[in-house]
Enzyme design. Structure first.
Site, PDB file in Angstrom:
ATOM      1  N   ARG A 177      -7.308  -1.213 -17.980  1.00  0.00           N
ATOM      2  CA  ARG A 177      -6.127  -1.591 -18.203  1.00  0.00           C
ATOM      3  C   ARG A 177      -5.321  -2.734 -19.343  1.00  0.00           C
ATOM      4  O   ARG A 177      -4.220  -2.786 -20.128  1.00  0.00           O
ATOM      5  CB  ARG A 177      -5.222  -2.006 -17.002  1.00  0.00           C
ATOM      6  N   GLY A 222      -4.254   6.411  -5.869  1.00  0.00           N
ATOM      7  CA  GLY A 222      -5.490   7.398  -5.146  1.00  0.00           C
ATOM      8  C   GLY A 222      -6.411   6.069  -4.827  1.00  0.00           C
ATOM      9  O   GLY A 222      -6.577   5.207  -5.325  1.00  0.00           O
ATOM     10  N   GLU A 234      -8.925   8.522 -14.347  1.00  0.00           N
ATOM     11  CA  GLU A 234      -8.022   6.994 -14.483  1.00  0.00           C
ATOM     12  C   GLU A 234      -8.970   5.612 -15.450  1.00  0.00           C
ATOM     13  O   GLU A 234      -9.341   6.469 -15.790  1.00  0.00           O
ATOM     14  CB  GLU A 234      -7.327   5.853 -13.453  1.00  0.00           C
ATOM     15  N   ALA A 278       1.659   2.314  -3.184  1.00  0.00           N
ATOM     16  CA  ALA A 278       0.320   3.209  -4.088  1.00  0.00           C
ATOM     17  C   ALA A 278       0.562   4.547  -5.031  1.00  0.00           C
ATOM     18  O   ALA A 278       0.862   5.550  -3.393  1.00  0.00           O
ATOM     19  CB  ALA A 278      -0.959   3.199  -3.501  1.00  0.00           C
ATOM     20  N   SER A 297       0.772  -0.997   0.327  1.00  0.00           N
ATOM     21  CA  SER A 297      -0.304   0.048   0.073  1.00  0.00           C
ATOM     22  C   SER A 297       0.953   1.489   0.243  1.00  0.00           C
ATOM     23  O   SER A 297       0.495   2.363  -0.672  1.00  0.00           O
ATOM     24  CB  SER A 297      -0.895  -0.233   1.544  1.00  0.00           C
ATOM     25  N   LEU A 322      -7.736   0.191  -3.069  1.00  0.00           N
ATOM     26  CA  LEU A 322      -7.395   1.298  -2.065  1.00  0.00           C
ATOM     27  C   LEU A 322      -8.753   1.210  -1.537  1.00  0.00           C
ATOM     28  O   LEU A 322      -8.941   1.284  -0.525  1.00  0.00           O
ATOM     29  CB  LEU A 322      -6.795   2.317  -1.961  1.00  0.00           C
ATOM     30  N   HIS A 353       1.139  -6.673 -11.028  1.00  0.00           N
ATOM     31  CA  HIS A 353       0.661  -5.166 -10.580  1.00  0.00           C
ATOM     32  C   HIS A 353      -0.322  -5.681  -9.538  1.00  0.00           C
ATOM     33  O   HIS A 353      -0.136  -5.513  -8.440  1.00  0.00           O
ATOM     34  CB  HIS A 353      -0.496  -4.056 -11.469  1.00  0.00           C
TER      35      HIS A 353
HETATM   36  C1  SIN Z   1      -1.724   3.391 -11.041  1.00  0.00           C
HETATM   37  O1  SIN Z   1      -1.561   4.693 -10.291  1.00  0.00           O
HETATM   38  O2  SIN Z   1      -1.557   3.757 -12.052  1.00  0.00           O
HETATM   39  C2  SIN Z   1      -2.073   2.677 -10.494  1.00  0.00           C
HETATM   40  C3  SIN Z   1      -3.779   2.715  -9.542  1.00  0.00           C
HETATM   41  C4  SIN Z   1      -4.179   1.194  -9.121  1.00  0.00           C
HETATM   42  O3  SIN Z   1      -2.988   0.559  -9.108  1.00  0.00           O
HETATM   43  O4  SIN Z   1      -5.424   1.496  -8.989  1.00  0.00           O
END
Ligand code: SIN
Length: 500
Positions: free
Chosen positions: A282, A55, A120, A52, A49, A382, A341
């Site tokens: 992703r 967020g 994102e 990270a 964590s 998170l 990841h």
């Molecule tokens: C990122 O900051 O690209 C990773 C965030 C995530 O894994 O949700």
């Protein structure tokens, strides 16, 4: 001084792991006036964590709604999310933000004093709250660590590896562990696993070396079911091999602020590949980059066209880390490649974090509530830590188990260290972004010959699930079954009775 004699400790709630889920589960349990022991194999500051960057996603903007967050999460999950879990995440999540603020987490604000919201991949709204720009993990964990250390109800055992759950006949009563003072048996009314993920089992990874899936191996050895382990999220933009910090994460939030993926000649990699372009899910972006790399074409993250001051203010630790290895953000192009990841699967739990072993709970990345389905929506992890740690701690506080360990087998092995290099290489080659039956079968045969240990157990479970799913969906892509198969729109749950 280290003792050879096993110490015994007794507590109401035992939390294993000190990432955000573990810290928050400990604090929430103490809030219910329960005595808590928190065990972690490293220092409190060594969790995944802490690393990270992006967020925490939550529908707090005026033009947003938890319902939209639910829809985006379900779409990213590619048909396999548990809708009830997703609704809990997105609706309860908004409430958890207030708890976080009450615990001293100060989210970044915009010029009007409202939470500053990042964008994102696969989110249709700006809804990613952050702390200290891209230092979110560390800046969220630090106030929780301070509170844990100050709470008289919480005893912290750092550098203490859990060797085995003290479980028998489907009931968990604590753990056998080993720490600086020697072996310790912690008896607990409830044991909450919050040990994080397993992506350090792959050669290329954004995770710290300790992310080896220990909690999955412990729970499996105690008879718990695991689910969705074939779904591994490969982050598209980690620093490419050959750079001094191979695998270092370059947050997706950079693309949310306008950075793009380009080839040597400046042409955009994602143009025409997906309607959401650089912010596609992703798995789509990671495979597009992988295809370029396989064709011998390097891929770069370019922020050259962005305002330098804004980038420095929003991503301070990235600018600094890249400068440390001679790369310039936003002035230069940054060579990127995918890296393991996040593990969508884990120890199978219900919405209160209960596993299939009585007295054993799991929350955070080690758990699998079904909330992520086949692919996790960015920055939902998170949020998951807080939402499901809260629910697990609440349930555990009011449903105490016996806390007895009579009949529990003493530990046979050692706690998991970093995964061996050959295992990580094999996982990357045969259970990476693209898999097929031949590679997975070879991998499982090779794993069967390796000395037993937590990393081997988890690698075998992941590759077994990957072999079993004969389709491509979300984070799981089979070269030999490249299409999605609607008949396989169900979860793969493994139990020790059904897979040896
Ligand atoms: C990122 O900051 O690209 C990773 C965030 C995530 O894994 O949700």
């Amino acid at each position: 001084m280290r003792s050879a004699v096993t110490r015994r400790l007794s507590t109401d709630v035992l939390v294993v792991g000190a990432g955000l889920a573990g810290l928050y589960a400990a604090l929430r349990s103490a809030h219910h006036r329960r005595e808590v022991v928190l065990v972690t194999k490293g220092a409190l500051q060594a969790s995944n964590s802490f690393w990270a960057q992006g967020g925490i996603a939550a529908a707090v903007d005026l033009d947003d709604d938890p319902r939209l967050h639910v829809e985006d999460t379900l779409a990213a999950g590619d048909g396999l999310c548990d809708r009830a879990a997703v609704e809990v995440l997105c609706y309860d999540g908004v409430g958890r933000l207030y708890d976080m603020e009450a615990l001293g987490i100060v989210f970044d604000r915009d010029l009007h004093g409202a939470p500053a919201l990042g964008l994102e991949g696969a989110h249709r709204r700006r809804r990613v709250l952050h702390v200290g720009g891209s230092e979110s993990g560390r800046r969220m964990a630090e106030p929780l660590i301070a509170r844990v250390l100050a709470d008289p109800r919480i005893t912290v055992l750092e550098h203490t590896a859990v060797l085995a759950l003290a479980a028998s006949d489907g009931v968990c009563g604590g753990v056998h562990a080993d720490g600086p003072d020697g072996p310790v048996l912690v008896e607990a009314g409830a044991t909450i696993l919050a040990t994080g993920g397993a992506c350090a089992l792959w050669e290329r990874t954004t995770n710290p070396p300790g992310a080896t899936g220990d909690g999955i191996a412990l729970a499996w050895a105690a008879g718990a079911a695991v689910a969705d382990l074939e779904f591994v999220q490969f982050h598209p933009t980690a620093l490419a091999a050959g750079t001094p910090r191979d695998g270092f994460l370059l947050s997706e939030a950079l693309r949310g602020e306008g950075a793009t993926l380009v080839r040597d000649d400046g042409s955009p990699v994602m143009a025409g590949a997906h309607p959401q372009g650089d912010l596609a899910p992703r798995d789509v972006v990671a495979r597009a980059i992988d295809a370029e790399l396989r064709a011998g074409r390097p891929v770069y993250l370019s922020a050259e066209h962005l305002d330098g001051g804004r980038v420095a203010a929003r991503f301070p630790n990235l600018v600094e880390a890249l400068a440390g290895v001679g790369l310039e953000l936003p002035g230069g192009r940054i060579p990127v490649a995918p890296a393991a990841h996040y593990l969508m699967g884990g120890v199978h739990t219900d919405l209160d974090g209960r596993t299939t072993v009585d007295g054993l709970y799991a929350c955070g990345e080690v758990a699998c509530t079904g909330v992520h389905g086949a692919n996790r929506l960015a920055s939902n992890s998170l949020l998951e830590c807080f939402v499901f740690a809260h629910r697990a701690a609440d349930h555990a506080a009011f449903h105490p188990g016996s806390g007895t360990v009579d009949g529990a087998a003493p530990p046979a092995g050692e706690g998991g260290g970093p995964a061996p290099a050959d295992l990580r290489r094999r996982m990357w080659l045969d259970c990476g972004l693209e898999r097929d039956a031949a590679g997975l079968t070879d991998l499982i045969a090779w794993l069967d010959e390796q000395p037993d240990g937590p990393a081997v157990t988890v690698a075998r479970l992941v590759s077994t699930a990957a072999l079993r799913r004969e389709e491509s969906r979300g984070g799981h892509f089979r070269r030999d079954f490249p299409e999605r198969d609607p008949r396989q729109a169900h979860r793969i749950v493994l139990t020790p009775e059904r897979v040896s």
